[in-house]
Write a protein that holds these residues in place. Structure first.
Motif, PDB file in Angstrom:
ATOM      1  N   PRO A  78       0.841  -1.208   0.000  1.00  0.00           N
ATOM      2  CA  PRO A  78       0.000   0.000   0.000  1.00  0.00           C
ATOM      3  C   PRO A  78       0.871   1.250   0.000  1.00  0.00           C
ATOM      4  CG  PRO A  78      -0.717  -1.578   1.674  1.00  0.00           C
ATOM      5  CD  PRO A  78       0.623  -2.036   1.191  1.00  0.00           C
ATOM      6  N   VAL A  79       0.537   2.193  -0.864  1.00  0.00           N
ATOM      7  CA  VAL A  79       1.316   3.433  -0.957  1.00  0.00           C
ATOM      8  C   VAL A  79       0.370   4.620  -0.824  1.00  0.00           C
ATOM      9  CG1 VAL A  79       3.212   2.485  -2.315  1.00  0.00           C
ATOM     10  CG2 VAL A  79       1.170   3.350  -3.485  1.00  0.00           C
ATOM     11  N   VAL A  80       0.943   5.795  -0.689  1.00  0.00           N
ATOM     12  CA  VAL A  80       0.143   7.006  -0.493  1.00  0.00           C
ATOM     13  C   VAL A  80      -0.883   7.143  -1.612  1.00  0.00           C
ATOM     14  CG1 VAL A  80       0.192   9.520  -0.344  1.00  0.00           C
ATOM     15  CG2 VAL A  80       2.029   8.168   0.693  1.00  0.00           C
ATOM     16  N   SER A  81      -2.122   7.385  -1.233  1.00  0.00           N
ATOM     17  CA  SER A  81      -3.206   7.506  -2.198  1.00  0.00           C
ATOM     18  C   SER A  81      -3.864   8.864  -2.042  1.00  0.00           C
ATOM     19  CB  SER A  81      -4.235   6.390  -1.972  1.00  0.00           C
ATOM     20  OG  SER A  81      -5.180   6.366  -3.018  1.00  0.00           O
ATOM     21  N   LEU A  82      -4.138   9.520  -3.156  1.00  0.00           N
ATOM     22  CA  LEU A  82      -4.681  10.881  -3.136  1.00  0.00           C
ATOM     23  C   LEU A  82      -6.045  10.902  -3.814  1.00  0.00           C
ATOM     24  CD1 LEU A  82      -1.416  12.753  -4.142  1.00  0.00           C
ATOM     25  CD2 LEU A  82      -2.394  12.558  -1.848  1.00  0.00           C
ATOM     26  N   GLY A  83      -7.089  11.125  -3.027  1.00  0.00           N
ATOM     27  CA  GLY A  83      -8.447  11.210  -3.553  1.00  0.00           C
ATOM     28  C   GLY A  83      -8.738  12.619  -4.039  1.00  0.00           C
ATOM     29  N   GLU A  84      -8.841  12.783  -5.341  1.00  0.00           N
ATOM     30  CA  GLU A  84      -8.974  14.112  -5.941  1.00  0.00           C
ATOM     31  C   GLU A  84     -10.152  14.894  -5.388  1.00  0.00           C
ATOM     32  OE1 GLU A  84      -7.461  17.064  -8.330  1.00  0.00           O
ATOM     33  OE2 GLU A  84      -6.638  15.054  -8.015  1.00  0.00           O
ATOM     34  N   THR A  85     -11.257  14.228  -5.138  1.00  0.00           N
ATOM     35  CA  THR A  85     -12.463  14.948  -4.723  1.00  0.00           C
ATOM     36  C   THR A  85     -12.482  15.264  -3.232  1.00  0.00           C
ATOM     37  OG1 THR A  85     -13.598  12.812  -4.465  1.00  0.00           O
ATOM     38  CG2 THR A  85     -13.871  13.961  -6.563  1.00  0.00           C
ATOM     39  N   LEU A  86     -11.587  14.682  -2.454  1.00  0.00           N
ATOM     40  CA  LEU A  86     -11.664  14.830  -1.004  1.00  0.00           C
ATOM     41  C   LEU A  86     -10.503  15.600  -0.387  1.00  0.00           C
ATOM     42  CD1 LEU A  86     -12.883  11.274   0.070  1.00  0.00           C
ATOM     43  CD2 LEU A  86     -14.260  13.323  -0.286  1.00  0.00           C
ATOM     44  N   VAL A  87      -9.293  15.409  -0.894  1.00  0.00           N
ATOM     45  CA  VAL A  87      -8.104  15.920  -0.225  1.00  0.00           C
ATOM     46  C   VAL A  87      -8.058  17.448  -0.285  1.00  0.00           C
ATOM     47  CG1 VAL A  87      -5.585  15.976  -0.269  1.00  0.00           C
ATOM     48  CG2 VAL A  87      -6.780  13.827  -0.619  1.00  0.00           C
ATOM     49  N   ARG A  88      -7.902  18.065   0.874  1.00  0.00           N
ATOM     50  CA  ARG A  88      -7.778  19.524   0.958  1.00  0.00           C
ATOM     51  C   ARG A  88      -6.362  19.911   1.347  1.00  0.00           C
ATOM     52  NH1 ARG A  88     -13.289  21.467   4.208  1.00  0.00           N
ATOM     53  NH2 ARG A  88     -14.774  20.910   2.556  1.00  0.00           N
ATOM     54  N   PRO A  89      -5.872  21.057   0.889  1.00  0.00           N
ATOM     55  CA  PRO A  89      -6.573  22.042   0.069  1.00  0.00           C
ATOM     56  C   PRO A  89      -6.662  21.655  -1.407  1.00  0.00           C
ATOM     57  CG  PRO A  89      -4.345  22.793   0.497  1.00  0.00           C
ATOM     58  CD  PRO A  89      -4.523  21.535   1.294  1.00  0.00           C
ATOM     59  N   THR A  90      -5.744  20.820  -1.877  1.00  0.00           N
ATOM     60  CA  THR A  90      -5.778  20.321  -3.246  1.00  0.00           C
ATOM     61  C   THR A  90      -4.851  19.120  -3.335  1.00  0.00           C
ATOM     62  OG1 THR A  90      -5.163  20.778  -5.548  1.00  0.00           O
ATOM     63  CG2 THR A  90      -4.024  22.054  -3.861  1.00  0.00           C
ATOM     64  N   ALA A  91      -5.257  18.090  -4.068  1.00  0.00           N
ATOM     65  CA  ALA A  91      -4.442  16.882  -4.172  1.00  0.00           C
ATOM     66  C   ALA A  91      -3.077  17.168  -4.784  1.00  0.00           C
ATOM     67  CB  ALA A  91      -5.176  15.825  -4.994  1.00  0.00           C
ATOM     68  N   MET A  92      -2.988  18.195  -5.597  1.00  0.00           N
ATOM     69  CA  MET A  92      -1.709  18.505  -6.239  1.00  0.00           C
ATOM     70  C   MET A  92      -0.641  18.904  -5.223  1.00  0.00           C
ATOM     71  SD  MET A  92      -0.093  18.608  -9.104  1.00  0.00           S
ATOM     72  CE  MET A  92       1.222  19.456  -9.988  1.00  0.00           C
ATOM     73  N   LEU A  93      -1.049  19.428  -4.082  1.00  0.00           N
ATOM     74  CA  LEU A  93      -0.081  19.756  -3.036  1.00  0.00           C
ATOM     75  C   LEU A  93       0.697  18.521  -2.598  1.00  0.00           C
ATOM     76  CD1 LEU A  93       1.096  21.724  -0.915  1.00  0.00           C
ATOM     77  CD2 LEU A  93      -0.871  21.188   0.533  1.00  0.00           C
ATOM     78  N   TRP A  94       0.057  17.362  -2.715  1.00  0.00           N
ATOM     79  CA  TRP A  94       0.642  16.128  -2.180  1.00  0.00           C
ATOM     80  C   TRP A  94       1.218  15.222  -3.262  1.00  0.00           C
ATOM     81  CZ3 TRP A  94       0.673  17.348   2.659  1.00  0.00           C
ATOM     82  CH2 TRP A  94      -0.364  18.122   3.179  1.00  0.00           C
ATOM     83  N   ARG A  95       1.121  15.574  -4.545  1.00  0.00           N
ATOM     84  CA  ARG A  95       1.666  14.691  -5.588  1.00  0.00           C
ATOM     85  C   ARG A  95       3.140  14.419  -5.370  1.00  0.00           C
ATOM     86  NH1 ARG A  95       3.237  16.943 -11.397  1.00  0.00           N
ATOM     87  NH2 ARG A  95       4.804  17.824  -9.964  1.00  0.00           N
ATOM     88  N   ASN A  96       3.913  15.466  -5.127  1.00  0.00           N
ATOM     89  CA  ASN A  96       5.359  15.287  -4.963  1.00  0.00           C
ATOM     90  C   ASN A  96       5.688  14.513  -3.690  1.00  0.00           C
ATOM     91  OD1 ASN A  96       5.578  16.845  -7.273  1.00  0.00           O
ATOM     92  ND2 ASN A  96       5.956  18.743  -6.140  1.00  0.00           N
ATOM     93  N   MET A  97       4.906  14.738  -2.641  1.00  0.00           N
ATOM     94  CA  MET A  97       5.110  13.977  -1.408  1.00  0.00           C
ATOM     95  C   MET A  97       4.838  12.493  -1.636  1.00  0.00           C
ATOM     96  SD  MET A  97       3.108  13.959   2.209  1.00  0.00           S
ATOM     97  CE  MET A  97       1.977  12.743   1.525  1.00  0.00           C
ATOM     98  N   ALA A  98       3.731  12.205  -2.335  1.00  0.00           N
ATOM     99  CA  ALA A  98       3.399  10.808  -2.627  1.00  0.00           C
ATOM    100  C   ALA A  98       4.496  10.162  -3.457  1.00  0.00           C
ATOM    101  CB  ALA A  98       2.060  10.734  -3.364  1.00  0.00           C
ATOM    102  N   ALA A  99       4.976  10.880  -4.478  1.00  0.00           N
ATOM    103  CA  ALA A  99       6.038  10.332  -5.324  1.00  0.00           C
ATOM    104  C   ALA A  99       7.314  10.110  -4.519  1.00  0.00           C
ATOM    105  CB  ALA A  99       6.297  11.275  -6.494  1.00  0.00           C
ATOM    106  N   MET A 100       7.635  11.030  -3.624  1.00  0.00           N
ATOM    107  CA  MET A 100       8.839  10.903  -2.822  1.00  0.00           C
ATOM    108  C   MET A 100       8.724   9.720  -1.866  1.00  0.00           C
ATOM    109  SD  MET A 100      10.906  13.841  -0.693  1.00  0.00           S
ATOM    110  CE  MET A 100       9.584  14.216   0.451  1.00  0.00           C
TER     111      MET A 100
END
Length: 571
Positions: A78-100
């Protein structure tokens, strides 16, 4: 067969080998550690809080069966998962964190290959960025779109119809109750958005890059053929490990060329730009905004899908799928780019038939000529901005009008429906403070809602300009990703109400008709206090190190890959 990386953990009779084997014996057979069986991590973004990826545990089971059949050891990760409709303030804030985080887990663990399970918008980009950085054999299984839901006999496009219906309510032509009633019909099955939004676009991109089994992108999530291909993917990753076929061999400049062609041909999301730029940065591939314009502008739109057209993703699949679109564009593809199978992508195209030419248009009768994402430049966007012509109003692609400026998304919400707001259909709406650093995270707010008083007059589109992104399901004459962003001192932050702005998409220009002297005077004024200034945690790390949209909005210290070698020995 190449020596297995996992044997660095499991081989030998010393204390370290003992510990690694003993703790992993719970469920694994004795021969799992003999150096003959590749250990495969199934990087799984299934999460109850990422509703579009809920079914990926079922997909993972089919992948596991394929790995076992081919003589490998499947390991659910299991890896970091980002739900586009739910994650605040925006899922894009966490894309790099998830990739890292994914990259570090891939490198830190005794694995020889990766199967990447993604669906919702940021999951496939983050998985690809991580896999490219660690450069272990890897293959993607896209989770697939949902089946089409209907409301009052009419098909609903996920996201696209949310924007349309919500504007109808604000315009007074649809009741709030009807809007709420449509909610239960928007998604009627497992899977991600059924429009050519970012989720579908990134599945198409993964296939065009060569990172999937050819033909899987766009397979609806409930379709049994998705599980069959998942099983085949489990078998394929064993072959890839044994032949040492890595992302760096597949993700070449030619592969990125093919991805840009594919995005244009299907009317893909503008978000593909920042994701492809970030991925290229991880690989050291020289990809720039100019490539999107030079490659994409001559590519016709062939997939008649929302938001650029009328149909939905399960229509695309029954009409021949992504490969049927690419077959029409074969002459525009780079033939040397290979796929995870080791064969070139173009080898899978042949004379692919089109089964419904209202869904997939032949190249001789496209939905739109020159459909690629357009890159704009001028004194308002020195490093570039983008627009999706296929989702815009043709009559607005060349437009000159006065700016109506909103300094933040909060300012927009506070004043948008003020009856005293000075705005006309010819005005150009400008939103500041929503770029990678300013919000932070570059939210999908670029397709600003229109003022209620204009909606009542029947206005349904206006030119809108921002340093933000927009959902791939959205539409309109929306200029996005203005770089540098306002929070980084870009000219966008200097725009004032009434300034004339000239947009000329055919000539690729975006000009603020204000003198250099006046802009210099404005730049000397105190900075906007609405700029984000976090003091701790991920947000601070992000704001301190995020790059601009024109290079993919990755973190500066993540550019370039580090390979699979672990820095220090354990124990």
């Amino acid at each position: 067969m190449v020596s297995l990386r996992s044997q660095e953990w499991y081989a030998g009779q010393d204390r370290d080998g003992y510990i690694h084997r003993a703790w992993m014996r719970r469920g694994l057979p004795v021969d799992a550690f003999d150096g003959e069986k590749p250990h495969i991590a199934i990087a799984n973004t299934a999460s109850d809080l990422t509703p579009c990826n809920l079914h990926l545990n079922e997909v993972a089971s089919s992948v596991r069966d394929g790995i076992l059949e081919a003589g490998g050891v499947p390991l659910n990760l299991p890896v970091v998962s980002l739900g586009e409709t739910l994650v605040r303030p925006t899922a894009m804030l966490w894309r790099n964190m998830a990739a890292m985080a994914m990259e570090e887990m891939f490198r830190a663990n005794p694995i020889d290959g990766l199967v990447l399970l993604g669906g919702c918008d940021k999951t496939i980009p983050s998985l690809l960025m991580a896999a490219a950085s660690v450069d272990l054999p890897a293959v993607v299984v896209p989770g697939g779109p949902a089946l089409t839901g209907t409301f009052k006999g009419r098909p609903l496009g996920c996201g696209t119809d949310v924007w349309r219906l919500s504007e109808d309510v604000r315009a007074g032509v649809m009741s709030a109750q009807e809007f709420t009633d449509s909610e239960s019909a928007m998604l009627r099955s497992k899977g991600h958005c059924n429009t050519m939004g970012t989720a579908s676009t990134m599945a198409v991109v993964a296939e065009a890059l060569g990172m999937t089994i050819p033909g899987v992108a766009g397979t609806p999530a409930p379709d049994a053929r998705l599980l069959a291909t998942s099983h085949a993917t489990g078998k394929l990753i064993i072959e890839m490990v044994r032949e040492d076929r890595r992302p760096s061999e597949i993700l070449t400049k030619a592969a990125f060329h093919n991805a840009i062609v594919a995005v244009a041909g299907v009317g893909g999301s503008t978000n593909a730009v920042v994701h492809l730029l970030a991925l290229a940065g991880r690989l050291g591939v020289d990809l720039t905004l100019a490539d999107f314009d030079e490659i994409g502008q001559r590519i016709p739109l062939l997939a008649n899908l929302q938001p650029s057209g009328t149909h939905l993703m399960d229509d695309l699949f029954r009409a021949g799928g992504v490969l049927a679109v690419l077959a029409q564009l074969k002459d525009q593809l780079r033939p040397e780019a290979i796929t995870v199978t080791g064969k070139p992508l173009v080898d899978y195209l042949g004379d692919r038939p089109i089964y419904d030419d209202d869904v997939i248009k032949p190249v001789t009768e496209p939905v739109l000529e020159d459909a690629g994402i357009a890159v704009l430049r001028g004194n308002l966007a020195p490093n570039g901005a983008i627009i999706k012509p296929s989702a815009a109003s043709p009559e607005l692609l060349t437009h000159r009008g006065p700016a109506v400026v909103f300094h933040s998304i909060e300012d927009l919400h506070a004043r948008l429906d003020d009856e005293d707001l000075v705005i006309t259909p010819d005005s150009i709406m400008v939103l500041q403070g929503c770029g990678p650093r300013g919000y932070p995270g570059m939210p999908e707010v670029g397709n600003m809602p229109l003022p209620q008083k204009l909606l009542r007059q029947g206005v349904r589109d206006m030119v809108r300009i921002s340093d933000a992104r927009m959902s791939g399901t959205a539409y309109g004459t929306v200029v996005l990703h203005v770089s540098p962003e306002s929070a980084a001192g870009g000219p966008l932050g200097l725009v004032r109400d009434g300034d004339l702005i000239s947009l000329d998409v055919p000539n690729r220009t975006l000009v603020l008709e204000v003198s250099d002297e006046e802009l210099a005077a404005r730049a000397a004024a105190p900075a906007d206090s609405s700029t984000a200034a976090p003091t701790r945690g991920w947000e601070k790390l992000y704001v301190d190190h995020v790059m601009q949209a024109d290079t993919g909005a990755d973190l500066d210290f993540l550019v370039g890959s580090s390979g699979a070698k672990v820095g220090r020995e354990s124990h």
